[in-house]
Design a protein around this motif. Structure first.
Motif, PDB file in Angstrom:
ATOM      1  N   LEU A 150       2.942  -5.288  -6.118  1.00  0.00           N
ATOM      2  CA  LEU A 150       3.392  -6.569  -5.567  1.00  0.00           C
ATOM      3  C   LEU A 150       3.852  -7.514  -6.667  1.00  0.00           C
ATOM      4  CD1 LEU A 150       0.755  -7.178  -2.763  1.00  0.00           C
ATOM      5  CD2 LEU A 150       3.225  -6.903  -2.448  1.00  0.00           C
ATOM      6  N   ASP A 151       3.168  -7.484  -7.804  1.00  0.00           N
ATOM      7  CA  ASP A 151       3.574  -8.332  -8.928  1.00  0.00           C
ATOM      8  C   ASP A 151       4.955  -7.935  -9.443  1.00  0.00           C
ATOM      9  OD1 ASP A 151       1.269  -9.813  -8.837  1.00  0.00           O
ATOM     10  OD2 ASP A 151       0.239  -8.668 -10.402  1.00  0.00           O
ATOM     11  N   LEU A 152       5.232  -6.611  -9.443  1.00  0.00           N
ATOM     12  CA  LEU A 152       6.508  -6.129  -9.952  1.00  0.00           C
ATOM     13  C   LEU A 152       7.648  -6.301  -8.951  1.00  0.00           C
ATOM     14  CD1 LEU A 152       5.607  -2.789 -11.780  1.00  0.00           C
ATOM     15  CD2 LEU A 152       6.668  -4.806 -12.805  1.00  0.00           C
ATOM     16  N   CYS A 153       7.320  -6.353  -7.695  1.00  0.00           N
ATOM     17  CA  CYS A 153       8.346  -6.369  -6.650  1.00  0.00           C
ATOM     18  C   CYS A 153       9.195  -7.645  -6.750  1.00  0.00           C
ATOM     19  CB  CYS A 153       7.677  -6.282  -5.282  1.00  0.00           C
ATOM     20  SG  CYS A 153       8.849  -6.077  -3.921  1.00  0.00           S
ATOM     21  N   PRO A 154      10.505  -7.510  -6.878  1.00  0.00           N
ATOM     22  CA  PRO A 154      11.366  -8.699  -6.981  1.00  0.00           C
ATOM     23  C   PRO A 154      11.288  -9.548  -5.712  1.00  0.00           C
ATOM     24  CG  PRO A 154      12.552  -6.708  -7.639  1.00  0.00           C
ATOM     25  CD  PRO A 154      11.278  -6.257  -6.989  1.00  0.00           C
ATOM     26  N   PRO A 155      11.404 -10.862  -5.841  1.00  0.00           N
ATOM     27  CA  PRO A 155      11.297 -11.757  -4.677  1.00  0.00           C
ATOM     28  C   PRO A 155      12.285 -11.431  -3.566  1.00  0.00           C
ATOM     29  CG  PRO A 155      11.249 -13.000  -6.727  1.00  0.00           C
ATOM     30  CD  PRO A 155      11.594 -11.599  -7.100  1.00  0.00           C
ATOM     31  N   GLU A 156      13.465 -10.919  -3.946  1.00  0.00           N
ATOM     32  CA  GLU A 156      14.473 -10.637  -2.921  1.00  0.00           C
ATOM     33  C   GLU A 156      14.174  -9.354  -2.127  1.00  0.00           C
ATOM     34  OE1 GLU A 156      16.025  -8.953  -6.850  1.00  0.00           O
ATOM     35  OE2 GLU A 156      14.952 -10.741  -6.138  1.00  0.00           O
ATOM     36  N   GLN A 157      13.171  -8.583  -2.593  1.00  0.00           N
ATOM     37  CA  GLN A 157      12.814  -7.340  -1.893  1.00  0.00           C
ATOM     38  C   GLN A 157      11.642  -7.597  -0.936  1.00  0.00           C
ATOM     39  OE1 GLN A 157      14.479  -4.522  -1.975  1.00  0.00           O
ATOM     40  NE2 GLN A 157      15.953  -5.345  -3.469  1.00  0.00           N
ATOM     41  N   ALA A 158      11.872  -8.447   0.039  1.00  0.00           N
ATOM     42  CA  ALA A 158      10.803  -8.853   0.949  1.00  0.00           C
ATOM     43  C   ALA A 158      10.290  -7.681   1.788  1.00  0.00           C
ATOM     44  CB  ALA A 158      11.299  -9.968   1.867  1.00  0.00           C
ATOM     45  N   LEU A 159      11.186  -6.781   2.194  1.00  0.00           N
ATOM     46  CA  LEU A 159      10.756  -5.653   3.020  1.00  0.00           C
ATOM     47  C   LEU A 159       9.862  -4.705   2.231  1.00  0.00           C
ATOM     48  CD1 LEU A 159      10.801  -4.139   5.672  1.00  0.00           C
ATOM     49  CD2 LEU A 159      12.964  -3.074   4.978  1.00  0.00           C
ATOM     50  N   LEU A 160      10.214  -4.435   0.984  1.00  0.00           N
ATOM     51  CA  LEU A 160       9.368  -3.586   0.147  1.00  0.00           C
ATOM     52  C   LEU A 160       7.999  -4.228  -0.039  1.00  0.00           C
ATOM     53  CD1 LEU A 160       8.779  -1.196  -1.688  1.00  0.00           C
ATOM     54  CD2 LEU A 160       9.941  -2.435  -3.561  1.00  0.00           C
ATOM     55  N   ALA A 161       7.971  -5.526  -0.293  1.00  0.00           N
ATOM     56  CA  ALA A 161       6.690  -6.222  -0.452  1.00  0.00           C
ATOM     57  C   ALA A 161       5.858  -6.117   0.817  1.00  0.00           C
ATOM     58  CB  ALA A 161       6.932  -7.688  -0.817  1.00  0.00           C
ATOM     59  N   PRO A 188      12.652  -2.926 -11.576  1.00  0.00           N
ATOM     60  CA  PRO A 188      11.349  -3.391 -11.074  1.00  0.00           C
ATOM     61  C   PRO A 188      11.063  -2.891  -9.659  1.00  0.00           C
ATOM     62  CG  PRO A 188      12.454  -5.160 -12.222  1.00  0.00           C
ATOM     63  CD  PRO A 188      13.442  -4.035 -12.132  1.00  0.00           C
ATOM     64  N   GLU A 189      12.112  -2.835  -8.816  1.00  0.00           N
ATOM     65  CA  GLU A 189      11.927  -2.343  -7.454  1.00  0.00           C
ATOM     66  C   GLU A 189      11.458  -0.891  -7.469  1.00  0.00           C
ATOM     67  OE1 GLU A 189      14.670  -1.304  -3.529  1.00  0.00           O
ATOM     68  OE2 GLU A 189      15.522  -2.449  -5.212  1.00  0.00           O
ATOM     69  N   GLU A 190      12.103  -0.066  -8.286  1.00  0.00           N
ATOM     70  CA  GLU A 190      11.738   1.347  -8.372  1.00  0.00           C
ATOM     71  C   GLU A 190      10.333   1.520  -8.932  1.00  0.00           C
ATOM     72  OE1 GLU A 190      16.205   3.266  -9.039  1.00  0.00           O
ATOM     73  OE2 GLU A 190      15.034   2.559 -10.766  1.00  0.00           O
ATOM     74  N   LYS A 191       9.965   0.694  -9.897  1.00  0.00           N
ATOM     75  CA  LYS A 191       8.614   0.778 -10.463  1.00  0.00           C
ATOM     76  C   LYS A 191       7.558   0.376  -9.429  1.00  0.00           C
ATOM     77  CE  LYS A 191       9.920   0.119 -15.304  1.00  0.00           C
ATOM     78  NZ  LYS A 191       9.741  -0.690 -16.537  1.00  0.00           N
ATOM     79  N   ALA A 192       7.869  -0.636  -8.632  1.00  0.00           N
ATOM     80  CA  ALA A 192       6.942  -1.046  -7.582  1.00  0.00           C
ATOM     81  C   ALA A 192       6.746   0.088  -6.575  1.00  0.00           C
ATOM     82  CB  ALA A 192       7.456  -2.294  -6.877  1.00  0.00           C
ATOM     83  N   GLU A 193       7.835   0.778  -6.247  1.00  0.00           N
ATOM     84  CA  GLU A 193       7.733   1.908  -5.323  1.00  0.00           C
ATOM     85  C   GLU A 193       6.912   3.044  -5.922  1.00  0.00           C
ATOM     86  OE1 GLU A 193      11.830   2.733  -4.506  1.00  0.00           O
ATOM     87  OE2 GLU A 193      11.856   1.486  -2.696  1.00  0.00           O
ATOM     88  N   MET A 194       7.076   3.293  -7.230  1.00  0.00           N
ATOM     89  CA  MET A 194       6.286   4.330  -7.906  1.00  0.00           C
ATOM     90  C   MET A 194       4.794   4.024  -7.792  1.00  0.00           C
ATOM     91  SD  MET A 194       8.256   5.046 -11.514  1.00  0.00           S
ATOM     92  CE  MET A 194      10.032   5.246 -11.607  1.00  0.00           C
ATOM     93  N   LEU A 195       4.436   2.791  -8.093  1.00  0.00           N
ATOM     94  CA  LEU A 195       3.024   2.401  -8.038  1.00  0.00           C
ATOM     95  C   LEU A 195       2.480   2.527  -6.618  1.00  0.00           C
ATOM     96  CD1 LEU A 195       3.054  -0.715 -10.390  1.00  0.00           C
ATOM     97  CD2 LEU A 195       1.973   1.486 -10.845  1.00  0.00           C
ATOM     98  N   MET A 196       3.289   2.151  -5.630  1.00  0.00           N
ATOM     99  CA  MET A 196       2.853   2.274  -4.252  1.00  0.00           C
ATOM    100  C   MET A 196       2.595   3.738  -3.902  1.00  0.00           C
ATOM    101  SD  MET A 196       4.672   0.947  -0.695  1.00  0.00           S
ATOM    102  CE  MET A 196       6.129   1.980  -0.907  1.00  0.00           C
ATOM    103  N   GLU A 197       3.465   4.642  -4.343  1.00  0.00           N
ATOM    104  CA  GLU A 197       3.300   6.062  -4.043  1.00  0.00           C
ATOM    105  C   GLU A 197       2.025   6.613  -4.678  1.00  0.00           C
ATOM    106  OE1 GLU A 197       5.019   8.022  -2.075  1.00  0.00           O
ATOM    107  OE2 GLU A 197       6.441   6.451  -1.505  1.00  0.00           O
ATOM    108  N   VAL A 198       1.754   6.223  -5.909  1.00  0.00           N
ATOM    109  CA  VAL A 198       0.533   6.689  -6.579  1.00  0.00           C
ATOM    110  C   VAL A 198      -0.698   6.151  -5.848  1.00  0.00           C
ATOM    111  CG1 VAL A 198      -0.814   6.653  -8.719  1.00  0.00           C
ATOM    112  CG2 VAL A 198       1.674   6.900  -8.816  1.00  0.00           C
ATOM    113  N   ALA A 199      -0.646   4.880  -5.480  1.00  0.00           N
ATOM    114  CA  ALA A 199      -1.772   4.280  -4.752  1.00  0.00           C
ATOM    115  C   ALA A 199      -2.014   5.000  -3.433  1.00  0.00           C
ATOM    116  CB  ALA A 199      -1.495   2.793  -4.505  1.00  0.00           C
TER     117      ALA A 199
END
Length: 331
Positions: free
Chosen positions: A60-71, A25-36
Protein backbone atom coordinates in the motif's frame (compact mmCIF):
# COMPACT_ATOMS: atom_id res chain seq x y z
CA UNK A 1 14.53 -24.36 10.19
CA UNK A 2 11.71 -22.94 12.33
CA UNK A 3 8.49 -21.55 10.87
CA UNK A 4 9.51 -18.03 11.95
CA UNK A 5 12.98 -18.16 10.34
CA UNK A 6 11.54 -19.67 7.15
CA UNK A 7 8.95 -16.89 6.97
CA UNK A 8 11.56 -14.23 7.69
CA UNK A 9 13.72 -15.59 4.88
CA UNK A 10 10.78 -15.46 2.46
CA UNK A 11 9.99 -11.88 3.42
CA UNK A 12 13.63 -10.80 3.09
CA UNK A 13 13.86 -12.47 -0.31
CA UNK A 14 10.68 -10.75 -1.46
CA UNK A 15 11.87 -7.36 -0.27
CA UNK A 16 15.25 -7.87 -1.93
CA UNK A 17 13.64 -8.79 -5.25
CA UNK A 18 11.33 -5.77 -5.09
CA UNK A 19 14.21 -3.44 -4.19
CA UNK A 20 16.46 -4.69 -6.97
CA UNK A 21 13.82 -5.19 -9.65
CA UNK A 22 13.64 -2.78 -12.55
CA UNK A 23 9.91 -2.25 -12.17
CA UNK A 24 7.43 0.54 -11.61
CA UNK A 25 6.05 1.21 -8.11
CA UNK A 26 2.75 -0.28 -9.31
CA UNK A 27 4.48 -3.50 -10.39
CA UNK A 28 6.40 -3.70 -7.11
CA UNK A 29 3.19 -3.27 -5.13
CA UNK A 30 1.65 -6.12 -7.11
CA UNK A 31 4.71 -8.31 -6.43
CA UNK A 32 4.42 -7.74 -2.69
CA UNK A 33 0.71 -8.48 -2.79
CA UNK A 34 1.35 -11.79 -4.59
CA UNK A 35 3.97 -12.85 -2.04
CA UNK A 36 1.66 -11.90 0.83
CA UNK A 37 -1.16 -13.93 -0.70
CA UNK A 38 1.18 -16.92 -0.96
CA UNK A 39 2.11 -16.67 2.72
CA UNK A 40 -1.53 -16.31 3.66
CA UNK A 41 -2.85 -19.17 1.54
CA UNK A 42 -1.66 -22.01 3.79
CA UNK A 43 -0.24 -20.38 6.92
CA UNK A 44 1.75 -22.74 9.12
CA UNK A 45 1.90 -20.32 12.03
CA UNK A 46 0.73 -16.87 13.08
CA UNK A 47 4.09 -15.56 11.85
CA UNK A 48 3.00 -16.23 8.27
CA UNK A 49 -0.03 -13.99 8.70
CA UNK A 50 2.07 -11.34 10.47
CA UNK A 51 4.44 -11.33 7.51
CA UNK A 52 1.56 -11.16 5.05
CA UNK A 53 0.14 -8.13 6.86
CA UNK A 54 3.56 -6.50 6.80
CA UNK A 55 3.87 -7.04 3.05
CA UNK A 56 0.35 -5.75 2.37
CA UNK A 57 1.23 -2.59 4.30
CA UNK A 58 4.40 -2.13 2.25
CA UNK A 59 2.46 -2.74 -0.95
CA UNK A 60 0.00 0.00 0.00
CA UNK A 61 2.88 2.37 0.73
CA UNK A 62 4.36 1.67 -2.71
CA UNK A 63 1.08 1.87 -4.59
CA UNK A 64 0.87 5.17 -6.53
CA UNK A 65 -2.06 7.43 -5.55
CA UNK A 66 -3.54 7.22 -9.04
CA UNK A 67 -3.79 3.40 -8.77
CA UNK A 68 -6.89 3.43 -6.58
CA UNK A 69 -8.19 0.08 -7.85
CA UNK A 70 -4.92 -1.70 -7.08
CA UNK A 71 -4.92 -0.17 -3.59
CA UNK A 72 -8.48 -1.40 -3.08
CA UNK A 73 -7.48 -4.91 -4.14
CA UNK A 74 -4.56 -4.88 -1.72
CA UNK A 75 -6.85 -3.70 1.08
CA UNK A 76 -9.37 -6.43 0.32
CA UNK A 77 -6.65 -9.07 0.56
CA UNK A 78 -5.26 -7.48 3.73
CA UNK A 79 -8.74 -7.69 5.23
CA UNK A 80 -8.82 -11.45 4.72
CA UNK A 81 -5.47 -11.76 6.52
CA UNK A 82 -6.83 -9.71 9.42
CA UNK A 83 -9.92 -11.96 9.55
CA UNK A 84 -7.72 -15.05 9.75
CA UNK A 85 -5.26 -13.65 12.28
CA UNK A 86 -5.53 -15.29 15.72
CA UNK A 87 -5.92 -12.55 18.30
CA UNK A 88 -7.62 -11.89 21.62
CA UNK A 89 -10.48 -9.42 21.55
CA UNK A 90 -12.25 -7.93 18.58
CA UNK A 91 -9.80 -5.20 17.54
CA UNK A 92 -8.35 -7.21 14.64
CA UNK A 93 -11.82 -8.08 13.33
CA UNK A 94 -12.82 -4.42 13.61
CA UNK A 95 -9.73 -3.50 11.59
CA UNK A 96 -10.76 -6.08 8.98
CA UNK A 97 -14.23 -4.52 8.77
CA UNK A 98 -12.76 -1.05 8.28
CA UNK A 99 -10.37 -2.41 5.63
CA UNK A 100 -13.17 -4.08 3.64
CA UNK A 101 -15.34 -0.97 3.83
CA UNK A 102 -12.46 1.18 2.55
CA UNK A 103 -11.77 -1.25 -0.29
CA UNK A 104 -15.43 -1.42 -1.28
CA UNK A 105 -15.63 2.34 -1.83
CA UNK A 106 -13.39 1.88 -4.88
CA UNK A 107 -14.29 -1.69 -5.86
CA UNK A 108 -17.97 -0.79 -6.28
CA UNK A 109 -17.02 1.99 -8.68
CA UNK A 110 -14.14 0.39 -10.59
CA UNK A 111 -13.81 -3.29 -9.73
CA UNK A 112 -15.25 -6.44 -11.24
CA UNK A 113 -18.55 -7.74 -9.89
CA UNK A 114 -16.82 -10.83 -8.47
CA UNK A 115 -14.34 -8.68 -6.54
CA UNK A 116 -17.16 -6.65 -5.03
CA UNK A 117 -19.10 -9.78 -4.07
CA UNK A 118 -16.05 -11.38 -2.42
CA UNK A 119 -15.38 -8.24 -0.39
CA UNK A 120 -19.06 -8.06 0.61
CA UNK A 121 -18.97 -11.70 1.73
CA UNK A 122 -15.88 -11.07 3.84
CA UNK A 123 -17.33 -7.85 5.23
CA UNK A 124 -20.35 -9.89 6.29
CA UNK A 125 -18.08 -12.31 8.14
CA UNK A 126 -16.37 -9.46 9.96
CA UNK A 127 -19.69 -7.87 10.90
CA UNK A 128 -21.11 -11.20 12.06
CA UNK A 129 -18.12 -11.75 14.34
CA UNK A 130 -18.41 -8.23 15.69
CA UNK A 131 -22.14 -8.67 16.27
CA UNK A 132 -21.28 -11.52 18.62
CA UNK A 133 -19.25 -9.00 20.62
CA UNK A 134 -22.05 -6.38 20.46
CA UNK A 135 -19.87 -4.23 18.20
CA UNK A 136 -22.03 -4.43 15.07
CA UNK A 137 -25.57 -5.26 13.97
CA UNK A 138 -26.20 -8.78 12.70
CA UNK A 139 -28.69 -7.27 10.23
CA UNK A 140 -25.77 -5.48 8.55
CA UNK A 141 -23.94 -8.79 8.12
CA UNK A 142 -27.08 -10.30 6.57
CA UNK A 143 -27.30 -7.32 4.21
CA UNK A 144 -23.69 -7.82 3.09
CA UNK A 145 -24.30 -11.52 2.40
CA UNK A 146 -27.44 -10.74 0.43
CA UNK A 147 -25.57 -8.17 -1.69
CA UNK A 148 -22.88 -10.77 -2.41
CA UNK A 149 -25.57 -13.22 -3.57
CA UNK A 150 -26.52 -10.83 -6.38
CA UNK A 151 -23.30 -11.96 -8.08
CA UNK A 152 -22.51 -15.30 -6.44
CA UNK A 153 -25.55 -17.14 -7.76
CA UNK A 154 -26.13 -20.88 -7.70
CA UNK A 155 -25.46 -21.43 -11.40
CA UNK A 156 -22.11 -19.71 -11.89
CA UNK A 157 -20.64 -19.79 -8.36
CA UNK A 158 -21.99 -22.86 -6.53
CA UNK A 159 -19.20 -22.94 -3.94
CA UNK A 160 -19.54 -19.27 -2.99
CA UNK A 161 -23.34 -19.55 -3.10
CA UNK A 162 -23.22 -22.46 -0.64
CA UNK A 163 -20.87 -20.63 1.73
CA UNK A 164 -23.10 -17.56 1.67
CA UNK A 165 -26.19 -19.65 2.40
CA UNK A 166 -24.34 -21.18 5.37
CA UNK A 167 -23.33 -17.75 6.62
CA UNK A 168 -26.85 -16.40 6.21
CA UNK A 169 -28.30 -19.34 8.11
CA UNK A 170 -25.90 -18.98 11.03
CA UNK A 171 -26.63 -15.24 11.09
CA UNK A 172 -30.38 -15.89 11.26
CA UNK A 173 -29.86 -18.36 14.11
CA UNK A 174 -27.70 -15.93 16.07
CA UNK A 175 -30.53 -13.40 16.45
CA UNK A 176 -32.10 -13.79 19.93
CA UNK A 177 -35.42 -15.63 19.94
CA UNK A 178 -37.50 -12.84 21.48
CA UNK A 179 -40.59 -12.65 19.30
CA UNK A 180 -42.76 -14.62 16.87
CA UNK A 181 -40.39 -13.76 14.03
CA UNK A 182 -37.85 -16.05 15.70
CA UNK A 183 -39.64 -19.12 14.35
CA UNK A 184 -39.60 -17.61 10.88
CA UNK A 185 -35.84 -16.98 11.15
CA UNK A 186 -35.29 -20.58 12.23
CA UNK A 187 -37.25 -21.76 9.19
CA UNK A 188 -35.23 -19.42 6.96
CA UNK A 189 -32.00 -20.82 8.42
CA UNK A 190 -32.97 -24.42 7.70
CA UNK A 191 -34.06 -23.38 4.21
CA UNK A 192 -30.71 -21.61 3.63
CA UNK A 193 -28.71 -24.69 4.67
CA UNK A 194 -30.80 -26.82 2.32
CA UNK A 195 -30.36 -24.25 -0.48
CA UNK A 196 -26.60 -24.47 -0.03
CA UNK A 197 -26.69 -28.26 -0.10
CA UNK A 198 -28.68 -28.18 -3.34
CA UNK A 199 -25.65 -26.86 -5.25
CA UNK A 200 -22.70 -28.70 -3.67
CA UNK A 201 -21.89 -32.38 -3.64
CA UNK A 202 -19.89 -34.79 -1.55
CA UNK A 203 -17.55 -35.43 -4.47
CA UNK A 204 -17.04 -31.95 -5.92
CA UNK A 205 -17.23 -29.76 -2.78
CA UNK A 206 -16.51 -32.05 0.21
CA UNK A 207 -15.51 -29.31 2.66
CA UNK A 208 -18.56 -27.14 1.99
CA UNK A 209 -20.81 -30.22 1.91
CA UNK A 210 -19.63 -31.34 5.34
CA UNK A 211 -19.90 -27.84 6.81
CA UNK A 212 -23.47 -27.43 5.60
CA UNK A 213 -24.55 -30.90 6.73
CA UNK A 214 -23.07 -30.38 10.19
CA UNK A 215 -24.72 -26.99 10.58
CA UNK A 216 -28.02 -28.23 9.18
CA UNK A 217 -27.94 -30.95 11.82
CA UNK A 218 -27.43 -28.35 14.53
CA UNK A 219 -30.29 -26.22 13.22
CA UNK A 220 -32.68 -29.18 13.03
CA UNK A 221 -31.68 -30.34 16.48
CA UNK A 222 -32.45 -27.07 18.22
CA UNK A 223 -35.21 -25.57 16.07
CA UNK A 224 -38.47 -24.81 17.88
CA UNK A 225 -40.88 -27.39 16.57
CA UNK A 226 -43.52 -29.87 17.64
CA UNK A 227 -41.73 -32.44 15.44
CA UNK A 228 -38.78 -32.86 17.78
CA UNK A 229 -38.16 -36.56 17.13
CA UNK A 230 -38.54 -36.22 13.37
CA UNK A 231 -36.14 -33.29 13.31
CA UNK A 232 -33.70 -35.20 15.51
CA UNK A 233 -33.67 -38.15 13.14
CA UNK A 234 -33.08 -35.81 10.19
CA UNK A 235 -30.25 -34.20 12.16
CA UNK A 236 -28.60 -37.61 12.69
CA UNK A 237 -28.70 -38.20 8.95
CA UNK A 238 -27.06 -34.81 8.36
CA UNK A 239 -24.27 -35.53 10.84
CA UNK A 240 -23.62 -38.91 9.23
CA UNK A 241 -23.33 -37.17 5.86
CA UNK A 242 -20.80 -34.72 7.33
CA UNK A 243 -18.83 -37.64 8.75
CA UNK A 244 -18.38 -39.03 5.25
CA UNK A 245 -15.93 -36.16 4.83
CA UNK A 246 -14.70 -35.38 8.33
CA UNK A 247 -12.44 -38.01 9.87
CA UNK A 248 -10.30 -38.18 13.00
CA UNK A 249 -7.22 -38.55 10.81
CA UNK A 250 -7.71 -35.78 8.26
CA UNK A 251 -9.77 -33.21 10.20
CA UNK A 252 -9.67 -34.09 13.92
CA UNK A 253 -11.17 -30.84 15.22
CA UNK A 254 -14.06 -30.81 12.76
CA UNK A 255 -14.62 -34.55 13.28
CA UNK A 256 -14.75 -34.06 17.06
CA UNK A 257 -17.23 -31.19 16.70
CA UNK A 258 -19.53 -33.28 14.54
CA UNK A 259 -19.50 -36.40 16.71
CA UNK A 260 -20.13 -34.21 19.78
CA UNK A 261 -23.10 -32.66 17.98
CA UNK A 262 -24.33 -36.14 17.05
CA UNK A 263 -23.97 -37.19 20.70
CA UNK A 264 -26.10 -34.22 21.80
CA UNK A 265 -28.77 -35.32 19.37
CA UNK A 266 -28.69 -38.99 20.40
CA UNK A 267 -28.96 -38.09 24.08
CA UNK A 268 -32.32 -36.46 23.40
CA UNK A 269 -33.86 -39.11 21.14
CA UNK A 270 -35.87 -42.16 22.23
CA UNK A 271 -34.41 -45.55 21.30
CA UNK A 272 -37.68 -46.38 19.55
CA UNK A 273 -39.33 -43.33 17.94
CA UNK A 274 -42.59 -45.27 17.87
CA UNK A 275 -42.45 -45.83 21.64
CA UNK A 276 -40.82 -42.78 23.30
CA UNK A 277 -41.97 -43.93 26.75
CA UNK A 278 -39.59 -46.89 26.55
CA UNK A 279 -36.66 -44.53 27.18
CA UNK A 280 -33.33 -43.99 25.47
CA UNK A 281 -30.75 -46.04 27.39
CA UNK A 282 -29.19 -47.31 24.15
CA UNK A 283 -28.93 -43.84 22.61
CA UNK A 284 -27.47 -42.43 25.84
CA UNK A 285 -24.79 -45.12 25.87
CA UNK A 286 -23.93 -44.32 22.24
CA UNK A 287 -23.84 -40.62 23.09
CA UNK A 288 -21.43 -41.17 25.99
CA UNK A 289 -19.10 -43.16 23.72
CA UNK A 290 -19.08 -40.33 21.17
CA UNK A 291 -18.57 -37.69 23.87
CA UNK A 292 -15.57 -39.61 25.18
CA UNK A 293 -14.05 -39.93 21.73
CA UNK A 294 -14.55 -36.22 21.03
CA UNK A 295 -13.23 -35.23 24.45
CA UNK A 296 -10.02 -37.18 23.92
CA UNK A 297 -9.47 -35.43 20.58
CA UNK A 298 -10.11 -31.98 22.07
CA UNK A 299 -7.63 -32.78 24.86
CA UNK A 300 -5.01 -33.72 22.26
CA UNK A 301 -5.70 -30.47 20.38
CA UNK A 302 -5.37 -28.41 23.56
CA UNK A 303 -9.00 -27.26 23.49
CA UNK A 304 -9.59 -27.49 27.22
CA UNK A 305 -12.88 -25.60 27.31
CA UNK A 306 -14.54 -27.96 24.83
CA UNK A 307 -13.10 -30.96 26.65
CA UNK A 308 -14.51 -29.75 29.98
CA UNK A 309 -17.94 -29.13 28.43
CA UNK A 310 -18.06 -32.70 27.16
CA UNK A 311 -16.86 -34.04 30.49
CA UNK A 312 -19.84 -32.36 32.15
CA UNK A 313 -22.19 -33.75 29.51
CA UNK A 314 -20.87 -37.26 30.16
CA UNK A 315 -21.31 -36.76 33.90
CA UNK A 316 -24.92 -35.68 33.42
CA UNK A 317 -25.77 -38.61 31.19
CA UNK A 318 -23.95 -41.10 33.39
CA UNK A 319 -25.79 -39.83 36.46
CA UNK A 320 -22.61 -38.49 38.06
CA UNK A 321 -22.32 -35.21 39.93
CA UNK A 322 -18.56 -34.75 39.93
CA UNK A 323 -16.56 -34.83 36.70
CA UNK A 324 -13.52 -36.05 38.67
CA UNK A 325 -15.14 -39.42 39.16
CA UNK A 326 -15.19 -39.84 35.41
CA UNK A 327 -11.47 -39.24 35.14
CA UNK A 328 -10.90 -42.18 37.43
CA UNK A 329 -12.96 -44.33 35.05
CA UNK A 330 -11.00 -43.22 32.00
CA UNK A 331 -13.65 -40.85 30.62
Amino acid sequence: MTARSRTEDQVKAALRVVEEAEATPEEKAEMLMEVAMGLQQKPQAAEDLEAALQLYALALDLCPPEQALLAARIRARRGTALLAFPAEGAETIAAARDTFEAALETLRAEGAAEEVAEAEMNLGLALQNLAGAQMARIQDAIGAYQRALRTFDRQRFPKEFAILQNNLATAFLSIPFTDERGKMREALAVQAFEEGLSVVSLIDHPSEYAMLQNNLGNALQYVSSSHRVENGLRALEAYDEALKVRSARTAPGEYANTIANKANCLANLPDDPADPAAGNAHNCAAAIALYREAMAIFQDLGEGEKSTTLQLAIAELAGETEPESLRANGA
